[in-house]
Design a protein around this motif. Structure first.
Motif, PDB file in Angstrom:
ATOM      1  N   MET A   1      53.075  38.077  44.830  1.00  0.00           N
ATOM      2  CA  MET A   1      51.895  37.225  44.588  1.00  0.00           C
ATOM      3  C   MET A   1      52.359  35.816  44.058  1.00  0.00           C
ATOM      4  O   MET A   1      53.422  36.003  42.921  1.00  0.00           O
ATOM      5  N   THR A   2      52.023  34.790  44.215  1.00  0.00           N
ATOM      6  CA  THR A   2      52.450  33.324  43.994  1.00  0.00           C
ATOM      7  C   THR A   2      51.978  33.163  42.331  1.00  0.00           C
ATOM      8  O   THR A   2      51.094  33.706  41.767  1.00  0.00           O
ATOM      9  N   LEU A   3      52.621  32.043  41.696  1.00  0.00           N
ATOM     10  CA  LEU A   3      52.213  31.654  40.609  1.00  0.00           C
ATOM     11  C   LEU A   3      50.960  31.226  40.398  1.00  0.00           C
ATOM     12  O   LEU A   3      50.122  31.774  39.402  1.00  0.00           O
ATOM     13  N   LEU A   4      50.333  30.618  41.484  1.00  0.00           N
ATOM     14  CA  LEU A   4      48.904  30.274  41.419  1.00  0.00           C
ATOM     15  C   LEU A   4      47.781  31.277  41.432  1.00  0.00           C
ATOM     16  O   LEU A   4      46.700  31.444  40.853  1.00  0.00           O
ATOM     17  N   GLU A   5      48.325  32.326  42.057  1.00  0.00           N
ATOM     18  CA  GLU A   5      47.590  33.640  42.446  1.00  0.00           C
ATOM     19  C   GLU A   5      47.419  34.124  41.019  1.00  0.00           C
ATOM     20  O   GLU A   5      46.373  34.740  40.351  1.00  0.00           O
ATOM     21  N   ARG A   6      48.688  34.286  40.133  1.00  0.00           N
ATOM     22  CA  ARG A   6      48.604  35.183  38.960  1.00  0.00           C
ATOM     23  C   ARG A   6      47.830  34.288  38.088  1.00  0.00           C
ATOM     24  O   ARG A   6      47.047  34.930  37.199  1.00  0.00           O
ATOM     25  N   TYR A   7      48.058  32.706  38.163  1.00  0.00           N
ATOM     26  CA  TYR A   7      47.086  31.954  37.113  1.00  0.00           C
ATOM     27  C   TYR A   7      45.538  32.372  37.301  1.00  0.00           C
ATOM     28  O   TYR A   7      44.944  32.680  36.547  1.00  0.00           O
ATOM     29  N   ILE A   8      45.144  32.336  38.452  1.00  0.00           N
ATOM     30  CA  ILE A   8      43.847  32.397  39.037  1.00  0.00           C
ATOM     31  C   ILE A   8      43.435  33.954  38.509  1.00  0.00           C
ATOM     32  O   ILE A   8      42.180  34.087  37.870  1.00  0.00           O
ATOM     33  N   ARG A   9      43.992  34.954  38.795  1.00  0.00           N
ATOM     34  CA  ARG A   9      43.484  36.470  38.238  1.00  0.00           C
ATOM     35  C   ARG A   9      43.651  36.567  36.726  1.00  0.00           C
ATOM     36  O   ARG A   9      42.810  37.051  36.172  1.00  0.00           O
ATOM     37  N   ALA A  10      44.550  35.917  36.174  1.00  0.00           N
ATOM     38  CA  ALA A  10      44.762  35.905  34.532  1.00  0.00           C
ATOM     39  C   ALA A  10      43.387  35.120  33.946  1.00  0.00           C
ATOM     40  O   ALA A  10      42.811  35.693  32.933  1.00  0.00           O
ATOM     41  N   VAL A  11      43.046  34.103  34.474  1.00  0.00           N
ATOM     42  CA  VAL A  11      41.968  33.230  33.941  1.00  0.00           C
ATOM     43  C   VAL A  11      40.601  33.774  34.350  1.00  0.00           C
ATOM     44  O   VAL A  11      39.736  33.934  33.492  1.00  0.00           O
ATOM     45  N   ASP A  12      40.787  34.328  35.551  1.00  0.00           N
ATOM     46  CA  ASP A  12      39.504  35.205  35.869  1.00  0.00           C
ATOM     47  C   ASP A  12      39.193  36.352  34.855  1.00  0.00           C
ATOM     48  O   ASP A  12      37.857  36.576  34.555  1.00  0.00           O
ATOM     49  N   ALA A  13      40.314  37.110  34.781  1.00  0.00           N
ATOM     50  CA  ALA A  13      40.322  38.241  33.697  1.00  0.00           C
ATOM     51  C   ALA A  13      39.667  37.893  32.377  1.00  0.00           C
ATOM     52  O   ALA A  13      38.983  38.668  31.972  1.00  0.00           O
ATOM     53  N   PHE A  14      40.402  37.053  31.686  1.00  0.00           N
ATOM     54  CA  PHE A  14      40.248  36.195  30.435  1.00  0.00           C
ATOM     55  C   PHE A  14      38.817  35.891  30.299  1.00  0.00           C
ATOM     56  O   PHE A  14      38.016  36.447  29.416  1.00  0.00           O
ATOM     57  N   ASN A  15      38.389  34.973  31.309  1.00  0.00           N
ATOM     58  CA  ASN A  15      36.942  34.631  31.243  1.00  0.00           C
ATOM     59  C   ASN A  15      36.075  35.454  31.284  1.00  0.00           C
ATOM     60  O   ASN A  15      34.880  35.511  30.840  1.00  0.00           O
ATOM     61  N   ARG A  16      36.304  36.614  32.311  1.00  0.00           N
ATOM     62  CA  ARG A  16      35.414  37.700  32.464  1.00  0.00           C
ATOM     63  C   ARG A  16      34.926  38.259  31.159  1.00  0.00           C
ATOM     64  O   ARG A  16      33.853  38.696  30.641  1.00  0.00           O
ATOM     65  N   ARG A  17      36.234  38.664  30.473  1.00  0.00           N
ATOM     66  CA  ARG A  17      35.820  39.239  29.150  1.00  0.00           C
ATOM     67  C   ARG A  17      35.188  38.495  28.222  1.00  0.00           C
ATOM     68  O   ARG A  17      34.305  39.199  27.463  1.00  0.00           O
TER      69      ARG A  17
END
Length: 175
Positions: A1-17
């Motif tokens: 997984m690229t750095l951009l993908e990790r950023y997207i998943r982290a931001v998505d997960a945080f904002n979802r919560r």
């Protein structure tokens, strides 16, 4: 997984919560407004209820904004956009989102300035209740920052999509 993908998943997960938490603020708002109605009916209206309800609404709206963007539930003009291919949508979005990022940076700058002023000078509302303004302004800054992070994640998602890498939004089951 690229750095951009990790950023997207982290931001998505945080904002979802944060967004899922913000959804329940509507019940706090209903409780405050119910108390306002009861106290007025009893002949002893509370001075704080309507202003506090406004503060809860600010938190509800701003903290839920990034989650709404993530779900695609924000208002969009679909006159032409709806008929475009996913690739064309991503290309157009990756350009137009730059205007949103600029706008959010300006809002963030103003919000930080206003919040620091409110903290430094002990700014209070011009009402009978006179609450301190820094808590609601700080919530506004956090909400704008979350929107900015989500907007950047959406930009990265579009860029990756144009490169042939699909990073979908995580499912609700992941909570």
């Amino acid at each position: 997984m690229t750095l951009l993908e990790r950023y997207i998943r982290a931001v998505d997960a945080f904002n979802r919560r944060i967004g899922r938490f913000a959804m329940y603020l509507i019940f706090a708002l209903m409780g405050v407004l119910f108390w306002s109605s009861l106290s007025k009916y009893a002949g002893a209206p509370s001075l704080w209820t309507l202003e506090f309800a406004q503060f809860i609404m600010v938190a509800y709206y701003l903290l839920g904004g990034a989650y709404s963007m993530q779900l695609g539930d924000h208002v969009r003009m679909d006159l032409l956009y709806g008929g475009w291919s996913p690739r064309r949508k991503a290309a157009i979005d990756s350009v137009t989102v730059l205007f949103l990022i600029f706008y959010l940076f300006v809002l963030l700058y103003g919000g930080i300035s206003s919040t620091s002023y409110a903290i430094e000078y002990g700014e209070r509302a011009h009402s009978v209740w006179r609450p301190y303004m820094w808590p609601v302004k700080l919530i506004g800054v956090v909400g704008i920052l979350l929107m900015l992070l989500q907007t950047i994640a959406e930009l990265f998602r579009d860029i990756l999509f144009l490169r042939g890498i699909s990073v979908n939004h995580q499912s609700e089951a992941g909570l």
